[in-house]
Write a protein that holds these residues in place. Structure first.
Motif, PDB file in Angstrom:
ATOM      1  N   ASP A 271       0.107   3.341  -6.037  1.00  0.00           N
ATOM      2  CA  ASP A 271      -0.371   3.059  -4.683  1.00  0.00           C
ATOM      3  C   ASP A 271      -1.328   1.869  -4.705  1.00  0.00           C
ATOM      4  O   ASP A 271      -2.003   1.635  -5.717  1.00  0.00           O
ATOM      5  CB  ASP A 271      -1.123   4.304  -4.175  1.00  0.00           C
ATOM      6  CG  ASP A 271      -1.106   4.420  -2.669  1.00  0.00           C
ATOM      7  OD1 ASP A 271      -0.667   3.478  -1.985  1.00  0.00           O
ATOM      8  OD2 ASP A 271      -1.542   5.479  -2.179  1.00  0.00           O
ATOM      9  N   ASP A 272      -1.387   1.149  -3.593  1.00  0.00           N
ATOM     10  CA  ASP A 272      -2.340   0.041  -3.432  1.00  0.00           C
ATOM     11  C   ASP A 272      -2.308  -0.899  -4.630  1.00  0.00           C
ATOM     12  O   ASP A 272      -3.362  -1.332  -5.121  1.00  0.00           O
ATOM     13  CB  ASP A 272      -3.773   0.587  -3.248  1.00  0.00           C
ATOM     14  CG  ASP A 272      -3.867   1.526  -2.050  1.00  0.00           C
ATOM     15  OD1 ASP A 272      -3.047   1.400  -1.140  1.00  0.00           O
ATOM     16  OD2 ASP A 272      -4.762   2.388  -2.047  1.00  0.00           O
TER      17      ASP A 272
ATOM     18  N   GLN B 188       4.146   9.168   7.812  1.00  0.00           N
ATOM     19  CA  GLN B 188       4.472   7.793   8.206  1.00  0.00           C
ATOM     20  C   GLN B 188       5.808   7.418   7.563  1.00  0.00           C
ATOM     21  O   GLN B 188       5.939   7.416   6.333  1.00  0.00           O
ATOM     22  CB  GLN B 188       3.382   6.813   7.754  1.00  0.00           C
ATOM     23  CG  GLN B 188       3.653   5.395   8.251  1.00  0.00           C
ATOM     24  CD  GLN B 188       2.576   4.400   7.855  1.00  0.00           C
ATOM     25  OE1 GLN B 188       1.936   4.536   6.807  1.00  0.00           O
ATOM     26  NE2 GLN B 188       2.379   3.391   8.690  1.00  0.00           N
TER      27      GLN B 188
ATOM     28  N   PRO C 198      -8.895  10.647   6.285  1.00  0.00           N
ATOM     29  CA  PRO C 198      -9.024  10.943   4.853  1.00  0.00           C
ATOM     30  C   PRO C 198     -10.020  10.030   4.141  1.00  0.00           C
ATOM     31  O   PRO C 198     -10.659  10.461   3.181  1.00  0.00           O
ATOM     32  CB  PRO C 198      -7.605  10.745   4.304  1.00  0.00           C
ATOM     33  CG  PRO C 198      -6.892   9.934   5.322  1.00  0.00           C
ATOM     34  CD  PRO C 198      -7.517  10.259   6.634  1.00  0.00           C
TER      35      PRO C 198
ATOM     36  N   GLU D 159       5.519   9.052   4.055  1.00  0.00           N
ATOM     37  CA  GLU D 159       4.329   9.394   3.270  1.00  0.00           C
ATOM     38  C   GLU D 159       3.513  10.439   4.021  1.00  0.00           C
ATOM     39  O   GLU D 159       3.280  10.313   5.222  1.00  0.00           O
ATOM     40  CB  GLU D 159       3.470   8.145   3.012  1.00  0.00           C
ATOM     41  CG  GLU D 159       2.193   8.478   2.228  1.00  0.00           C
ATOM     42  CD  GLU D 159       1.410   7.253   1.768  1.00  0.00           C
ATOM     43  OE1 GLU D 159       1.796   6.115   2.101  1.00  0.00           O
ATOM     44  OE2 GLU D 159       0.395   7.472   1.061  1.00  0.00           O
TER      45      GLU D 159
ATOM     46  N   PHE E  86       2.580  -0.148  10.542  1.00  0.00           N
ATOM     47  CA  PHE E  86       2.540   0.144  11.971  1.00  0.00           C
ATOM     48  C   PHE E  86       3.674  -0.547  12.734  1.00  0.00           C
ATOM     49  O   PHE E  86       4.056  -0.107  13.807  1.00  0.00           O
ATOM     50  CB  PHE E  86       1.184  -0.276  12.566  1.00  0.00           C
ATOM     51  CG  PHE E  86       0.009   0.544  12.070  1.00  0.00           C
ATOM     52  CD1 PHE E  86       0.188   1.709  11.342  1.00  0.00           C
ATOM     53  CD2 PHE E  86      -1.300   0.144  12.352  1.00  0.00           C
ATOM     54  CE1 PHE E  86      -0.898   2.465  10.884  1.00  0.00           C
ATOM     55  CE2 PHE E  86      -2.395   0.891  11.913  1.00  0.00           C
ATOM     56  CZ  PHE E  86      -2.191   2.049  11.174  1.00  0.00           C
TER      57      PHE E  86
ATOM     58  N   ASN F 283       0.217  11.713  -2.005  1.00  0.00           N
ATOM     59  CA  ASN F 283      -0.855  11.062  -2.770  1.00  0.00           C
ATOM     60  C   ASN F 283      -1.504  12.046  -3.734  1.00  0.00           C
ATOM     61  O   ASN F 283      -1.828  13.171  -3.359  1.00  0.00           O
ATOM     62  CB  ASN F 283      -1.921  10.530  -1.811  1.00  0.00           C
ATOM     63  CG  ASN F 283      -1.413   9.388  -0.962  1.00  0.00           C
ATOM     64  OD1 ASN F 283      -1.261   8.268  -1.428  1.00  0.00           O
ATOM     65  ND2 ASN F 283      -1.109   9.685   0.299  1.00  0.00           N
TER      66      ASN F 283
ATOM     67  N   GLU G 143       3.115  -2.217   1.757  1.00  0.00           N
ATOM     68  CA  GLU G 143       2.315  -1.324   2.604  1.00  0.00           C
ATOM     69  C   GLU G 143       1.644  -2.097   3.728  1.00  0.00           C
ATOM     70  O   GLU G 143       1.281  -3.260   3.555  1.00  0.00           O
ATOM     71  CB  GLU G 143       1.173  -0.723   1.784  1.00  0.00           C
ATOM     72  CG  GLU G 143       1.559   0.277   0.758  1.00  0.00           C
ATOM     73  CD  GLU G 143       0.317   1.068   0.339  1.00  0.00           C
ATOM     74  OE1 GLU G 143       0.018   2.057   1.010  1.00  0.00           O
ATOM     75  OE2 GLU G 143      -0.331   0.671  -0.645  1.00  0.00           O
TER      76      GLU G 143
ATOM     77  N   ARG H 240      -2.004  -3.214   1.107  1.00  0.00           N
ATOM     78  CA  ARG H 240      -2.093  -3.792   2.454  1.00  0.00           C
ATOM     79  C   ARG H 240      -2.947  -5.064   2.485  1.00  0.00           C
ATOM     80  O   ARG H 240      -2.695  -5.977   3.269  1.00  0.00           O
ATOM     81  CB  ARG H 240      -2.693  -2.736   3.398  1.00  0.00           C
ATOM     82  CG  ARG H 240      -2.660  -3.108   4.846  1.00  0.00           C
ATOM     83  CD  ARG H 240      -3.113  -1.957   5.707  1.00  0.00           C
ATOM     84  NE  ARG H 240      -4.554  -1.773   5.656  1.00  0.00           N
ATOM     85  CZ  ARG H 240      -5.155  -0.602   5.629  1.00  0.00           C
ATOM     86  NH1 ARG H 240      -4.462   0.504   5.631  1.00  0.00           N
ATOM     87  NH2 ARG H 240      -6.478  -0.533   5.592  1.00  0.00           N
TER      88      ARG H 240
ATOM     89  N   GLU I 228       2.501  -5.069   9.582  1.00  0.00           N
ATOM     90  CA  GLU I 228       2.144  -4.965  11.006  1.00  0.00           C
ATOM     91  C   GLU I 228       2.867  -5.957  11.893  1.00  0.00           C
ATOM     92  O   GLU I 228       2.897  -5.775  13.109  1.00  0.00           O
ATOM     93  CB  GLU I 228       0.620  -5.147  11.182  1.00  0.00           C
ATOM     94  CG  GLU I 228      -0.193  -4.001  10.602  1.00  0.00           C
ATOM     95  CD  GLU I 228      -1.697  -4.143  10.835  1.00  0.00           C
ATOM     96  OE1 GLU I 228      -2.145  -5.233  11.236  1.00  0.00           O
ATOM     97  OE2 GLU I 228      -2.405  -3.138  10.609  1.00  0.00           O
TER      98      GLU I 228
ATOM     99  N   ILE J 214      -3.113  13.154   5.049  1.00  0.00           N
ATOM    100  CA  ILE J 214      -3.887  14.290   5.572  1.00  0.00           C
ATOM    101  C   ILE J 214      -4.927  13.838   6.602  1.00  0.00           C
ATOM    102  O   ILE J 214      -5.464  12.727   6.513  1.00  0.00           O
ATOM    103  CB  ILE J 214      -4.564  15.055   4.405  1.00  0.00           C
ATOM    104  CG1 ILE J 214      -5.065  16.427   4.871  1.00  0.00           C
ATOM    105  CG2 ILE J 214      -5.690  14.236   3.784  1.00  0.00           C
ATOM    106  CD1 ILE J 214      -5.520  17.340   3.734  1.00  0.00           C
ATOM    107  N   ARG J 215      -5.199  14.691   7.562  1.00  0.00           N
ATOM    108  CA  ARG J 215      -6.296  14.534   8.518  1.00  0.00           C
ATOM    109  C   ARG J 215      -7.012  15.871   8.622  1.00  0.00           C
ATOM    110  O   ARG J 215      -6.392  16.909   8.452  1.00  0.00           O
ATOM    111  CB  ARG J 215      -5.771  14.175   9.923  1.00  0.00           C
ATOM    112  CG  ARG J 215      -5.505  12.696  10.135  1.00  0.00           C
ATOM    113  CD  ARG J 215      -4.033  12.386   9.971  1.00  0.00           C
ATOM    114  NE  ARG J 215      -3.726  10.965  10.099  1.00  0.00           N
ATOM    115  CZ  ARG J 215      -3.868  10.067   9.103  1.00  0.00           C
ATOM    116  NH1 ARG J 215      -4.293  10.431   7.906  1.00  0.00           N
ATOM    117  NH2 ARG J 215      -3.581   8.801   9.296  1.00  0.00           N
TER     118      ARG J 215
END
Ligand code: C2E
Ligand code: MG
Ligand code: MG
Ligand code: MG
Length: 279
Positions: free
Chosen positions: A179-180, A45, A74, A59, A258, A117, A236, A203, A239, A62-63
């Motif tokens: 993060d976050d 992303q 994830p 960033e 997004f 991450n 983060e 977010r 939108e 993973i999927r």
């Protein structure tokens, strides 16, 4: 007919109940084979700097493309991987893939950072720094372009190993982001002595912009505090244009969300970087 629907719904409901633990068991079982079988995919992303208008980073996310269950996010398997210790080989895989992808972008002319991450179990491995150095060496990535995202839990843990680990990572040239940020309900005093570079505003705060003045005051405080501590700040989960303008007006120009870019396969990300597609 109504009876049939009722019956179907009943069946679905019972299956669902039984599936909860079963699904987790299957994930635990299959996680061991997923790496060998290369069932993971890394999506990227892009992150934007509204001041320059350009991408400055991406960033790695993973999927798991499970052969019978389809794409698993994830959020569903990282905690299982963490519990079972599988996160260590998975994390190595992500780091290696992401660094070599970043090198390709650099060679193609896009000198952007790559965010990776790190989960707590990965972070506290004894060989963490050596592993990362090895991957940087083998892929040829300039360490300054590696941005390691740690959880707020790692950051505020006063275990003696945390700060030395972070310091060594920064000594080799890598960057550290929390993060976050803001979701840990923690005391902020831990920030003063922590060798880090960036706060990523969670977010949860960004999504409430325009709805809740107290929340907006918190965002303003985080941006202000980051500035006073000499830290970068990234928002983060942006939108909407309203959210972006609100953040910009507070002096936060780095954003991920997004509105600008959705996580996508590396091939798509390359096209995005060249301005050939926008997703
Ligand atoms: P994260 O590190 O905070 O990553 C950002 C998450 O927010 C991603 O979810 C991303 O798709 C999502 N996101 C980004 N922009 C927006 C937006 O505008 N709106 C909304 N609604 N969501 C947005 P994803 O990919 O599902 O990842 C979830 C979490 O899983 C990550 O949160 C991270 O904690 C963890 N994760 C992902 N990949 C890895 C990995 O390779 N290793 C480890 N240890 N954890 C990972
Ligand atoms: Mg992250
Ligand atoms: Mg995050
Ligand atoms: Mg998150």
């Amino acid at each position: 007919k109504a009876k049939d629907q009722g019956k179907n719904r009943y069946c679905f409901y019972t299956d669902d109940l039984q599936e909860l633990p079963a699904r987790k068991l299957v994930l635990v079982r299959d996680l061991h084979r997923a790496i060998e079988k290369e069932e993971f995919e890394i999506h990227y992303q892009l992150q934007i700097d509204r001041r320059s208008g350009g991408y400055y980073g991406a960033e790695a996310l993973i999927r798991w493309n499970h052969p019978s269950m389809g794409m698993i996010p994830p959020g569903e398997f990282i905690s299982i991987a963490e519990e079972t210790g599988m996160i260590v080989p998975i994390g190595d895989y992500v780091l290696r893939e992401a660094c070599s992808e970043a090198v390709k972008w650099h060679k193609a002319g896009s000198k952007i950072k790559i965010g990776v991450n790190l989960s707590p179990k990965q972070f506290y491995q004894h060989a963490l720094v050596e592993n990362i150095e090895k991957v940087l060496d083998q892929t040829g990535l300039d360490p300054r372009f590696l941005d390691l995202e740690i959880t707020e839990g790692i950051a505020m843990n006063d275990y003696l190993g945390t700060v030395p680990h972070l310091s060594r990572l920064r000594q080799i040239g890598a960057k550290i982001s929390i993060d976050d940020f803001g979701t840990g309900y923690s005391s902020l005093s831990y920030l003063t002595n922590l060798p880090i570079d960036t706060l990523k505003i969670a977010r949860e705060f960004i999504s409430r912009i325009g709805k809740d003045p107290a929340n907006e005051a918190i965002i303003a405080s985080i941006i202000n505090m980051a500035g006073n501590l000499g830290l970068e700040v990234v928002a983060e989960g942006v939108e909407t244009e309203n959210q972006a303008v609100f953040l910009e007006n507070l002096g936060c120009s780095k954003m991920q969300g997004f509105l600008f870019s959705r996580p996508a396969r590396a091939s798509i990300t390359s096209l995005q970087l060249n301005g050939e597609v926008r997703i």
